[in-house]
Design a protein around this motif. Structure first.
Motif, PDB file in Angstrom:
ATOM      1  N   LYS A  27       8.867  12.164 -18.432  1.00  0.00           N
ATOM      2  CA  LYS A  27       8.923  11.006 -17.616  1.00  0.00           C
ATOM      3  C   LYS A  27      10.364  10.960 -16.973  1.00  0.00           C
ATOM      4  N   ILE A  28      10.142  10.797 -15.608  1.00  0.00           N
ATOM      5  CA  ILE A  28      11.492  10.958 -14.907  1.00  0.00           C
ATOM      6  C   ILE A  28      11.709   9.399 -14.144  1.00  0.00           C
ATOM      7  N   THR A  29      12.996   8.895 -14.622  1.00  0.00           N
ATOM      8  CA  THR A  29      12.963   7.400 -14.085  1.00  0.00           C
ATOM      9  C   THR A  29      14.290   7.507 -13.094  1.00  0.00           C
ATOM     10  N   VAL A  30      13.626   7.119 -11.849  1.00  0.00           N
ATOM     11  CA  VAL A  30      14.497   6.671 -10.709  1.00  0.00           C
ATOM     12  C   VAL A  30      15.411   7.965 -10.400  1.00  0.00           C
ATOM     13  N   ALA A  31      16.501   8.287 -10.784  1.00  0.00           N
ATOM     14  CA  ALA A  31      17.662   9.371 -10.448  1.00  0.00           C
ATOM     15  C   ALA A  31      17.301  10.730 -10.894  1.00  0.00           C
ATOM     16  N   MET A 116      -8.086  18.559 -13.700  1.00  0.00           N
ATOM     17  CA  MET A 116      -7.433  19.435 -14.452  1.00  0.00           C
ATOM     18  C   MET A 116      -7.498  19.338 -15.969  1.00  0.00           C
ATOM     19  N   SER A 117      -8.155  20.122 -16.972  1.00  0.00           N
ATOM     20  CA  SER A 117      -8.386  20.189 -18.036  1.00  0.00           C
ATOM     21  C   SER A 117      -7.041  20.351 -18.992  1.00  0.00           C
ATOM     22  N   THR A 118      -6.814  19.527 -20.213  1.00  0.00           N
ATOM     23  CA  THR A 118      -5.672  19.889 -20.972  1.00  0.00           C
ATOM     24  C   THR A 118      -5.063  21.269 -20.998  1.00  0.00           C
ATOM     25  N   PRO A 119      -6.159  22.207 -21.299  1.00  0.00           N
ATOM     26  CA  PRO A 119      -5.539  23.428 -21.797  1.00  0.00           C
ATOM     27  C   PRO A 119      -4.972  24.235 -20.529  1.00  0.00           C
ATOM     28  N   GLN A 120      -5.258  23.856 -19.400  1.00  0.00           N
ATOM     29  CA  GLN A 120      -4.705  24.235 -18.257  1.00  0.00           C
ATOM     30  C   GLN A 120      -3.087  23.872 -18.156  1.00  0.00           C
ATOM     31  N   ILE A 121      -2.668  22.742 -18.685  1.00  0.00           N
ATOM     32  CA  ILE A 121      -1.604  21.987 -18.332  1.00  0.00           C
ATOM     33  C   ILE A 121      -0.336  22.784 -18.832  1.00  0.00           C
ATOM     34  N   LYS A 122       0.465  23.024 -18.327  1.00  0.00           N
ATOM     35  CA  LYS A 122       2.079  23.375 -18.866  1.00  0.00           C
ATOM     36  C   LYS A 122       2.959  22.127 -18.900  1.00  0.00           C
ATOM     37  N   GLU A 123       2.903  21.179 -17.905  1.00  0.00           N
ATOM     38  CA  GLU A 123       3.811  20.153 -17.935  1.00  0.00           C
ATOM     39  C   GLU A 123       3.216  18.957 -17.037  1.00  0.00           C
ATOM     40  N   VAL A 124       3.526  17.752 -17.406  1.00  0.00           N
ATOM     41  CA  VAL A 124       3.227  16.369 -16.749  1.00  0.00           C
ATOM     42  C   VAL A 124       4.435  15.956 -16.363  1.00  0.00           C
ATOM     43  N   GLN A 125       4.748  15.940 -15.117  1.00  0.00           N
ATOM     44  CA  GLN A 125       5.817  15.149 -14.501  1.00  0.00           C
ATOM     45  C   GLN A 125       5.447  13.671 -13.983  1.00  0.00           C
ATOM     46  N   ILE A 126       6.124  12.598 -14.687  1.00  0.00           N
ATOM     47  CA  ILE A 126       5.874  11.212 -14.058  1.00  0.00           C
ATOM     48  C   ILE A 126       7.083  10.542 -13.583  1.00  0.00           C
ATOM     49  N   LEU A 127       7.002  10.294 -12.173  1.00  0.00           N
ATOM     50  CA  LEU A 127       8.081   9.500 -11.769  1.00  0.00           C
ATOM     51  C   LEU A 127       7.571   8.421 -11.245  1.00  0.00           C
ATOM     52  N   GLU A 128       8.254   7.174 -12.048  1.00  0.00           N
ATOM     53  CA  GLU A 128       7.751   5.753 -11.712  1.00  0.00           C
ATOM     54  C   GLU A 128       8.688   5.179 -10.741  1.00  0.00           C
ATOM     55  N   GLY A 129       7.849   4.316  -9.762  1.00  0.00           N
ATOM     56  CA  GLY A 129       8.496   3.800  -8.821  1.00  0.00           C
ATOM     57  C   GLY A 129       8.161   4.182  -7.406  1.00  0.00           C
ATOM     58  N   PRO A 130       8.928   3.480  -6.554  1.00  0.00           N
ATOM     59  CA  PRO A 130       8.829   4.264  -5.101  1.00  0.00           C
ATOM     60  C   PRO A 130       9.969   5.085  -4.668  1.00  0.00           C
TER      61      PRO A 130
END
Length: 694
Positions: A27-31, A116-130
């Motif tokens: 989970k990536i926040t802003v900067a 995309m099924s869960t076994p395929q995933i290495k990483e989930v990147q989440i950037l909130e905001g514009p």
């Protein structure tokens, strides 16, 4: 173990599956995305057990359970769409390996995150905001699902999950090769019957009236899913690498009691190629994907007889066959200009969407009228350290053309735009600028505060501008039948001006993080009810309004002992209309306050977790859309497992331990042309997990 737990406070990874087979959520926040590694430390880390011993049905539900600021839209047993900070659908970009992908269903039976099924995933990147200038239209956030890469040598993994309601999931992955060339292949299967709620009813028992399931179909398959994927990596030397990926997903017999039809099948092909030159800081990627989606009411009462007595002789009364395909590319270059780190890029994509509908005897071909969206954009972003400050900024320019093919419209909906609009154009070109600026001040090596401003624009999607669904003869209609559904070709792009502020503080074995935001929305795209040019017929459509959404989230991670840790998270958001055609100022589909508290025990061999999730009552609802309040709920989940050596894990859990009957606030569709069936969450759910890394 103590060293491992303490590192959770220092690195920006949320959770992993196993040391040999890693699934992370970042989970990536802003900067955070643009600062140097030593200035990160944005988020907590929780290790392998958090994902490995979930039910692993879909990633949307997993993210919703982990983060209070993420909520899932429950349509059935799987395919949970997500809402972040009160923003959903195309207001957040969901990417797969940086590539755009779109579902084919006009009512999002197959949201992008479903592909995309869960076994395929290495990483989930989440950037909130514009704050994402690398991708067009990231109005309120970006979620990127990153697939696993092949490894050198020879190995793989075998996983199985079995649980209540005949749920079974299995996957096999193998990899092999040298440092110069290596490949990965995987396959997974998922199957389930309809789950039961806390009151002991199958979810197929909740729709009523014409949307009800036939008695013979209430125990049928809830979903049957097969995923196949592969990736090839070619590295002639350390500086150059080419990655080639392909995946095929086949979803069959997927039930959606939330809606009036179900998916007979949903088939997806995805392919991408990526070239990286590390010495030059260049990355070039291209991708292609297509989705074919068939939904019908063949398992519902409506397939036999319509409310006016009309009978079907073809096995269904409603059917939509939808197709979407996307092509895209991106070229990026990283470099330094004295003390400023810079990334520049150019990208583009073509999105095509066509859906043909049959409703009773009506030919609604071109329900989505063969719409093309073509986009080209350029962007620049950079950051600079100034003593204890890190200042970053980004700028993007886009040109987007949206165009519908009027010749694709069927006999029923051919004149629908003329019926509801005196003037319109089925071709529209939008040009716009997005950008952001962020300042972060380092209090010490790990702690900091930040303030950011972002401006982002999203072009209306094909359904919002051009959908065309004609209802049957008004004389044959009853109050619960569907009105017309017509897009608004005159919609303007929506613009988000947002301020984010937050902090992260680390002291000893305690980590605290907080974030608040205020989003001012200009020309926000919102559901509307309109009359035709004669003032007699009505339709569901879309309007531009001004609105705002504000809120925040807070999290705590505490390492209490060498084996015990505590996690606390809470989030709240509220949305209000400011200007437009409405009587109720509350925005719809805004989740209420939600919290998660988890206590974990981990001694290296045994892992256990007690987790509680609480959601407050939602009283701020939009009566214009018939939205109703939602009661609060409190559920308890138990998880545990054993590591048998370094390669085998056996675990299990009980979700909804006390078998509560409850609904999330996003458990039914507000759109007034649909059934509006409320779908409860699963009741008590037992499951076991097995994972072998070889």
């Amino acid at each position: 173990m103590k060293k491992l737990l303490y590192s959770a406070l220092a690195v920006p990874v949320i959770f992993t599956v196993s040391e040999a087979q890693v699934l992370k959520v970042k989970k990536i926040t802003v900067a955070e995305e643009v600062v140097e590694a030593e200035t990160k430390g944005e988020t907590k880390e929780v290790f392998e057990e958090d994902i490995k011993i979930t039910r692993q049905i879909d990633i949307g539900e997993i993210l919703s359970n982990l983060y209070p600021e993420i909520n899932h839209i429950r349509k059935g047993g799987t395919a949970n769409d997500i809402v972040i900070r009160g923003f959903g659908k195309d207001n957040i970009n969901v990417l797969i390996d940086g590539a755009r992908i779109y579902g084919a269903c006009p009512n999002r039976m197959d949201p992008p995150i479903f592909h995309m099924s869960t076994p395929q995933i290495k990483e989930v990147q989440i950037l909130e905001g514009p704050f994402d200038v690398s991708n067009q239209g990231s109005l309120a956030g970006t979620v990127n699902l990153v697939s696993k890469d092949p490894e050198s040598g020879l190995g793989g993994s075998l996983g199985f999950t079995g649980g209540s309601f005949s749920y079974m999931s299995g996957n096999l992955q193998v990899y092999g090769g040298s440092d110069k060339i290596k490949a990965l292949f995987g396959i997974s299967r998922q199957y389930s019957k309809p789950y039961k709620s806390g009151e002991g009813k199958r979810f197929t028992e909740y729709p009523t009236g014409k949307s009800a399931y036939k008695d013979s179909e209430k125990k049928r398959t809830a979903f049957d899913i097969t995923n196949v994927w592969g990736k090839l990596s070619i590295s002639p030397n350390q500086e150059n690498e080419i990655k080639i990926g392909y995946a095929y997903d086949n979803f069959e017999d997927v039930l959606y009691p939330y809606l009036m039809m179900d998916a007979v099948y949903d088939r997806t092909h995805r392919a991408n190629i990526e070239y990286i030159n590390r010495s030059l800081g260049i990355k070039v990627s291209t991708y292609w994907n297509k989705v074919k989606h068939d939904m019908q009411d063949k398992w519902r009462v409506s397939s036999i007889e319509w409310t006016d007595g009309t009978k079907s002789t073809r096995g269904y009364m409603m059917k939509t066959l939808a197709k979407t395909k996307t092509y895209g590319f991106k070229i990026e270059k990283e470099y330094r200009l004295k003390t400023v780190r810079i990334k520049t890029g150019i990208d583009g994509y073509l999105r095509n969407w066509k859906a043909d509908n049959e409703l009773m005897a009506l030919d609604n071909s071109g329900m989505i009228p063969d719409v093309d969206i073509k986009n080209i954009g350029i962007y620049l972003k950079g950051d600079k350290k100034i003593n204890k400050w890190v200042v970053s900024a980004g700028l993007r320019y886009d040109k987007t053309k949206s165009e519908a093919n009027k010749n694709s419209l069927g006999s029923a909906n051919r004149g629908i735009y003329d019926q509801y609009y005196t003037s319109y154009d089925l071709s529209k070109t939008d040009s716009y600028i997005s950008g952001n600026v962020i300042a972060r001040y380092k209090l010490d090596k790990r702690s900091s505060v930040y303030l950011g401003f972002g401006h982002t624009v999203r072009v209306p999607d094909p359904a919002e501008r051009y959908i065309a669904l004609k209802k049957p003869d008004p004389s044959a209609m009853t109050p619960d039948d569907v009105p017309d559904w017509v897009g608004n070709p005159n919609l303007k792009p929506v613009k988000n001006n947002e301020i984010d502020a937050g902090f992260e503080f680390y002291k000893g074995t305690i980590g605290l993080k907080g974030n608040i935001f205020y989003s001012k929305l200009k020309d926000y795209i919102y559901l509307d009810r309109i009359k035709d040019n004669t003032g007699t017929l009505n339709a569901v459509s879309y309007q531009n309004i001004d609105a705002h959404i504000y809120g925040g989230d807070f999290s705590l991670l505490g390492i209490l002992t060498e084996t015990v840790s505590l996690e606390v998270g809470v989030a709240y958001q509220k949305g209000k209309k400011d200007k437009g055609n409405y009587t109720d100022s509350n925005l719809a589909e805004i989740p209420p306050l939600k919290s998660r508290v988890a206590v974990k025990y981990d001694n290296g061999a045994f892992y256990g977790l007690v987790e509680t999730i609480y959601s407050a009552k939602q009283e701020y609802v939009d009566s214009d859309l018939g939205e109703k309040t939602t009661k609060s709920y409190f559920v308890v989940n138990l998880k545990g497992g054993f590591n048998l050596g370094e390669r085998i894990f056996v675990g299990g859990g009980i979700d909804n331990l006390f078998d509560k009957n409850y609904y999330t606030h996003l458990s039914y569709l507000r759109n007034p042309f649909m059934a509006g069936t409320k779908i409860p969450e699963p009741g008590r759910f037992y499951y076991v997990n097995f994972n072998w890394v070889f």
